[in-house]
Design an enzyme around this catalytic site. Structure first.
Site, PDB file in Angstrom:
ATOM      1  N   TRP A  89     103.039 -66.292  -1.365  1.00 35.13           N
ATOM      2  CA  TRP A  89     103.227 -65.137  -0.572  1.00 35.13           C
ATOM      3  C   TRP A  89     104.591 -64.927   0.767  1.00 35.13           C
ATOM      4  O   TRP A  89     104.108 -66.158   1.211  1.00 35.13           O
ATOM      5  CB  TRP A  89     101.385 -64.947   0.549  1.00 35.13           C
ATOM      6  CG  TRP A  89     101.519 -63.431   1.326  1.00 35.13           C
ATOM      7  CD1 TRP A  89     101.832 -62.128   0.979  1.00 35.13           C
ATOM      8  CD2 TRP A  89     102.042 -63.786   3.000  1.00 35.13           C
ATOM      9  NE1 TRP A  89     102.414 -61.655   1.877  1.00 35.13           N
ATOM     10  CE2 TRP A  89     102.073 -62.212   2.918  1.00 35.13           C
ATOM     11  CE3 TRP A  89     102.285 -64.433   3.961  1.00 35.13           C
ATOM     12  CZ2 TRP A  89     102.235 -61.709   4.336  1.00 35.13           C
ATOM     13  CZ3 TRP A  89     102.286 -64.232   4.754  1.00 35.13           C
ATOM     14  CH2 TRP A  89     102.655 -63.064   5.164  1.00 35.13           C
ATOM     15  N   GLU A 134     101.500 -63.314  -4.748  1.00 25.91           N
ATOM     16  CA  GLU A 134     100.637 -61.980  -3.695  1.00 25.91           C
ATOM     17  C   GLU A 134     101.252 -61.258  -3.704  1.00 25.91           C
ATOM     18  O   GLU A 134     101.679 -61.260  -2.231  1.00 25.91           O
ATOM     19  CB  GLU A 134      99.846 -62.710  -2.673  1.00 25.91           C
ATOM     20  CG  GLU A 134      98.610 -62.127  -1.798  1.00 25.91           C
ATOM     21  CD  GLU A 134      97.944 -62.751  -0.684  1.00 25.91           C
ATOM     22  OE1 GLU A 134      98.682 -63.770  -0.573  1.00 25.91           O
ATOM     23  OE2 GLU A 134      97.107 -62.498  -0.192  1.00 25.91           O
ATOM     24  N   LYS A 173     101.411 -57.176  -1.394  1.00 25.58           N
ATOM     25  CA  LYS A 173     101.222 -56.881  -0.112  1.00 25.58           C
ATOM     26  C   LYS A 173     101.714 -54.718   0.091  1.00 25.58           C
ATOM     27  O   LYS A 173     102.754 -54.995  -0.432  1.00 25.58           O
ATOM     28  CB  LYS A 173     100.826 -57.605   1.497  1.00 25.58           C
ATOM     29  CG  LYS A 173     100.853 -57.122   2.374  1.00 25.58           C
ATOM     30  CD  LYS A 173     101.022 -58.435   3.763  1.00 25.58           C
ATOM     31  CE  LYS A 173     100.545 -58.469   4.717  1.00 25.58           C
ATOM     32  NZ  LYS A 173      99.719 -58.909   5.437  1.00 25.58           N
ATOM     33  N   ASP A 206      93.928 -59.683  -2.954  1.00 19.94           N
ATOM     34  CA  ASP A 206      93.834 -59.424  -1.242  1.00 19.94           C
ATOM     35  C   ASP A 206      92.843 -58.143  -0.637  1.00 19.94           C
ATOM     36  O   ASP A 206      94.167 -57.631  -1.020  1.00 19.94           O
ATOM     37  CB  ASP A 206      95.108 -60.000  -0.543  1.00 19.94           C
ATOM     38  CG  ASP A 206      94.519 -60.329   0.620  1.00 19.94           C
ATOM     39  OD1 ASP A 206      93.927 -59.065   1.702  1.00 19.94           O
ATOM     40  OD2 ASP A 206      95.027 -60.917   1.327  1.00 19.94           O
ATOM     41  N   HIS A 215      94.957 -55.823   1.315  1.00 18.69           N
ATOM     42  CA  HIS A 215      96.747 -55.713   1.154  1.00 18.69           C
ATOM     43  C   HIS A 215      97.212 -54.170   0.113  1.00 18.69           C
ATOM     44  O   HIS A 215      97.714 -54.337  -0.210  1.00 18.69           O
ATOM     45  CB  HIS A 215      97.026 -56.977   0.257  1.00 18.69           C
ATOM     46  CG  HIS A 215      97.409 -58.034   0.681  1.00 18.69           C
ATOM     47  ND1 HIS A 215      98.104 -59.137   0.321  1.00 18.69           N
ATOM     48  CD2 HIS A 215      96.872 -58.041   2.466  1.00 18.69           C
ATOM     49  CE1 HIS A 215      98.211 -59.990   1.699  1.00 18.69           C
ATOM     50  NE2 HIS A 215      97.517 -59.472   3.008  1.00 18.69           N
ATOM     51  N   HIS A 274      91.773 -62.918  -2.886  1.00 17.04           N
ATOM     52  CA  HIS A 274      91.261 -63.427  -1.398  1.00 17.04           C
ATOM     53  C   HIS A 274      90.395 -62.269  -0.797  1.00 17.04           C
ATOM     54  O   HIS A 274      90.703 -61.395  -0.420  1.00 17.04           O
ATOM     55  CB  HIS A 274      93.377 -63.169  -0.696  1.00 17.04           C
ATOM     56  CG  HIS A 274      94.009 -64.187  -0.597  1.00 17.04           C
ATOM     57  ND1 HIS A 274      94.599 -64.224   0.162  1.00 17.04           N
ATOM     58  CD2 HIS A 274      93.769 -65.383  -1.230  1.00 17.04           C
ATOM     59  CE1 HIS A 274      95.408 -65.511  -0.046  1.00 17.04           C
ATOM     60  NE2 HIS A 274      94.823 -66.002  -0.931  1.00 17.04           N
ATOM     61  N   ASP A 299      94.754 -53.306  10.036  1.00 16.53           N
ATOM     62  CA  ASP A 299      94.533 -54.960   9.785  1.00 16.53           C
ATOM     63  C   ASP A 299      93.913 -55.666   8.654  1.00 16.53           C
ATOM     64  O   ASP A 299      92.882 -55.116   7.874  1.00 16.53           O
ATOM     65  CB  ASP A 299      93.206 -55.603  11.289  1.00 16.53           C
ATOM     66  CG  ASP A 299      93.581 -57.198  10.522  1.00 16.53           C
ATOM     67  OD1 ASP A 299      94.603 -57.610  10.633  1.00 16.53           O
ATOM     68  OD2 ASP A 299      92.392 -57.405  10.882  1.00 16.53           O
ATOM     69  N   ASP A 341      92.505 -58.719   7.777  1.00 16.45           N
ATOM     70  CA  ASP A 341      91.981 -59.571   7.724  1.00 16.45           C
ATOM     71  C   ASP A 341      90.712 -59.870   8.545  1.00 16.45           C
ATOM     72  O   ASP A 341      90.452 -60.680   9.162  1.00 16.45           O
ATOM     73  CB  ASP A 341      92.879 -61.209   8.424  1.00 16.45           C
ATOM     74  CG  ASP A 341      94.248 -61.099   7.558  1.00 16.45           C
ATOM     75  OD1 ASP A 341      94.455 -60.998   6.162  1.00 16.45           O
ATOM     76  OD2 ASP A 341      95.639 -60.338   8.027  1.00 16.45           O
ATOM     77  N   ASP A 382      90.201 -64.732   2.760  1.00 17.55           N
ATOM     78  CA  ASP A 382      91.392 -65.104   3.641  1.00 17.55           C
ATOM     79  C   ASP A 382      91.314 -64.128   4.995  1.00 17.55           C
ATOM     80  O   ASP A 382      91.521 -62.705   5.022  1.00 17.55           O
ATOM     81  CB  ASP A 382      93.110 -64.464   2.734  1.00 17.55           C
ATOM     82  CG  ASP A 382      93.771 -64.780   3.645  1.00 17.55           C
ATOM     83  OD1 ASP A 382      94.095 -64.466   4.934  1.00 17.55           O
ATOM     84  OD2 ASP A 382      94.920 -63.974   3.303  1.00 17.55           O
TER      85      ASP A 382
HETATM   86  C1  RNT Z   1      99.121 -62.375   4.935  1.00 16.45           C
HETATM   87  C2  RNT Z   1      98.531 -62.784   3.059  1.00 16.45           C
HETATM   88  C3  RNT Z   1      98.248 -64.205   3.205  1.00 16.45           C
HETATM   89  C4  RNT Z   1      97.961 -64.957   3.995  1.00 16.45           C
HETATM   90  C5  RNT Z   1      97.860 -66.777   4.633  1.00 16.45           C
HETATM   91  C6  RNT Z   1      98.066 -67.019   5.094  1.00 16.45           C
HETATM   92  O1  RNT Z   1      99.127 -60.932   4.633  1.00 16.45           O
HETATM   93  O2  RNT Z   1      97.180 -62.126   2.840  1.00 16.45           O
HETATM   94  O3  RNT Z   1      97.594 -64.878   1.970  1.00 16.45           O
HETATM   95  O4  RNT Z   1      96.861 -64.203   5.131  1.00 16.45           O
HETATM   96  O5  RNT Z   1      98.516 -66.856   3.212  1.00 16.45           O
HETATM   97 ZN    ZN Z   2      95.929 -62.869   1.197  1.00 11.74          ZN
END
Ligand code: RNT
Ligand code: ZN
Length: 430
Positions: free
Chosen positions: A196, A237, A239, A271, A274, A298, A306, A308, A338
């Site tokens: 990523w 990955e 986003k 993810d 994302h 993820h 946000d 995460d 993640d």
């Molecule tokens: C970031 C991605 C990635 C990170 C990690 C730390 O938007 O989700 O996976 O969170 O690599």
């Molecule tokens: Zn991620």
């Protein structure tokens, strides 16, 4: 505060409740023992970066900025060195049932206080991690770190217009794949390497094409170096937007989907946080696995801007694992977590998110999917819908507690006693 009052259910209570649950699920043709065995064998990769707010232990030269991600909050006691992080992780792992893996980032290298730049890291900087992995029976996964570095300050790494900077990051990634290969040899199964990078722009770049061409070129240069697939598997990955890349991310979903579809051995990493804020990933599973053998997840939770938040057992998570289980994809999907929350006890965050993920998998394993599909095929959509609704109040918790009991970890909320104790005796004393 007095000792936490989260008394564990007794063995007898758990067994009794389980017997009732087992009978109830059996009526629908579901074997709860088998579901528990499948859950036990499904590895979940815990992300090391929840333990220290994605800081890592790198010895820096020069100014660094966050680079597209940021943990928010100031709960006391983040791990400040690798020994502390390992101790904290061990605590979390002891409260989580099932098969666990542990996911490292390049910035968690241990270099004995010396500056070792990212293009020069090697397996020897992860010797302690590999020893720990063996001792704790947790296989390792890995990630190159394309953020928090002076050469990432412009917001562009592998797609940087400067060939010198691109080269630096290409070499970093190659070094990371060699490290992952060493992990794989050490643990006798592949380490998943997730690529990523934060590359992107805050506002309306005129040329959205050149960085993507450069990114593809850099990735090709990285992957041309062969690593043994027995020891290392790669994922890319995507986003939609990030901090400082609100308008443009080079590695968008379309970009990495295209890349993975044209490169046989490269997996897509999805993810959950994302995509567009109301977009789910569950419907993407059966599309991607039509064309690819495997993918990487993820597991995360997006809230507004946000991506995460700590994972909880919500509909997004349930729907995701319904798709994985209904499609018989448990073996084709690599499950990694993640999220990073610095506002609550970090060990609890790991435990909450992992246990929620496992509960979602278990809920999916306890579905009579064949039965529901048969009703659906016979045009009895109401029966299907009713069953889906009834299942929501079936005794999932009784099966979950039995899983915990069989794995020797606290059932129900009893893990909180341990967690609170560690919080008071270790975390708050740092
Ligand atoms: C970031 C991605 C990635 C990170 C990690 C730390 O938007 O989700 O996976 O969170 O690599
Ligand atoms: Zn991620």
């Amino acid at each position: 505060m007095a000792k936490a009052p989260f008394t564990a259910p007794t063995k007898e209570q758990i067994e009794k409740a389980y017997d009732c649950a087992k009978a109830q699920y059996k009526v629908l043709g579901i074997d709860t023992d088998k579901a528990i065995a499948t859950l036990q064998a499904t590895p979940i990769s815990l992300h090391c970066w929840q333990g220290d707010d994605v800081k890592g232990f790198e010895v820096h030269e020069g100014e660094v900025s966050g680079g597209g991600i940021m943990a928010i909050g100031n709960y006391p006691g983040p791990a400040m060195n690798a020994d502390m992080l390992r101790k904290d992780a061990e605590k979390a792992l002891s409260l989580i049932p099932g098969t666990k893996r542990f996911n490292l980032h390049a910035i968690y290298a241990e270099t004995d206080g010396k500056v070792v730049d990212r293009d020069a890291i090697a397996p020897k900087h992860f010797t302690k991690w590999m020893k720990w992995s063996k001792a704790n029976k947790v296989a390792l996964d890995f990630n190159p770190t394309f953020f928090a570095h002076p050469k990432a300050n412009s917001g562009y790494t592998l797609s940087n217009p400067d060939p010198e900077i691109r080269k630096f990051w290409i070499n970093h990634d190659k070094a990371c794949r060699r490290i992952a290969e060493a992990f794989g040899k050490n643990q006798g199964c592949p380490a998943v390497v997730n690529h990523w990078m934060p590359d992107g722009a805050k506002d309306q770049p005129i040329d959205r094409l050149t960085p993507r061409k450069l990114m593809a070129q850099s990735l090709d240069e990285i992957f041309v170096e062969k690593v043994n697939p027995k020891y290392c598997k790669d994922a890319v990955e995507s986003k939609l937007f990030g901090l400082g890349s609100e308008d443009y991310v080079v590695g968008s979903h379309e970009f990495f989907m295209g890349y993975a579809m044209t490169h046989k051995d490269i997996m897509v990493c999805l993810d959950m946080g994302h995509f567009h804020p109301t977009e789910n990933i569950y419907d993407k599973i059966s599309s991607i696995l039509n064309f690819k053998k495997e993918l990487l997840l993820h597991v995360s939770r997006g809230i507004r801007w946000d991506s995460d938040h700590v994972v909880i057992l919500n509909d997004d998570l349930r729907c995701l694992f319904q798709q994985v289980v209904r499609g018989n994809f448990l073996k084709s999907v690599n499950i990694a977590l993640d999220f990073f929350d610095a506002s609550i006890n970090r060990i609890a965050a790991w435990v909450i998110g992992t246990r929620a993920t496992q509960k979602a998998i278990l809920a999916a394993l306890l579905e009579p999917s064949k039965l529901m599909a048969d009703y659906e095929a016979a045009n009895d959509g109401a029966v299907k819908l009713a069953l889906l609704e009834e299942l929501k109040t079936y005794p999932l918790g009784a099966v979950w507690n039995m899983f915990c009991l069989s794995q020797g970890v606290p059932a129900g909320a009893a893990w909180l006693n341990d967690m609170i104790d560690y919080d008071r005796k270790v975390i708050k004393k740092r």
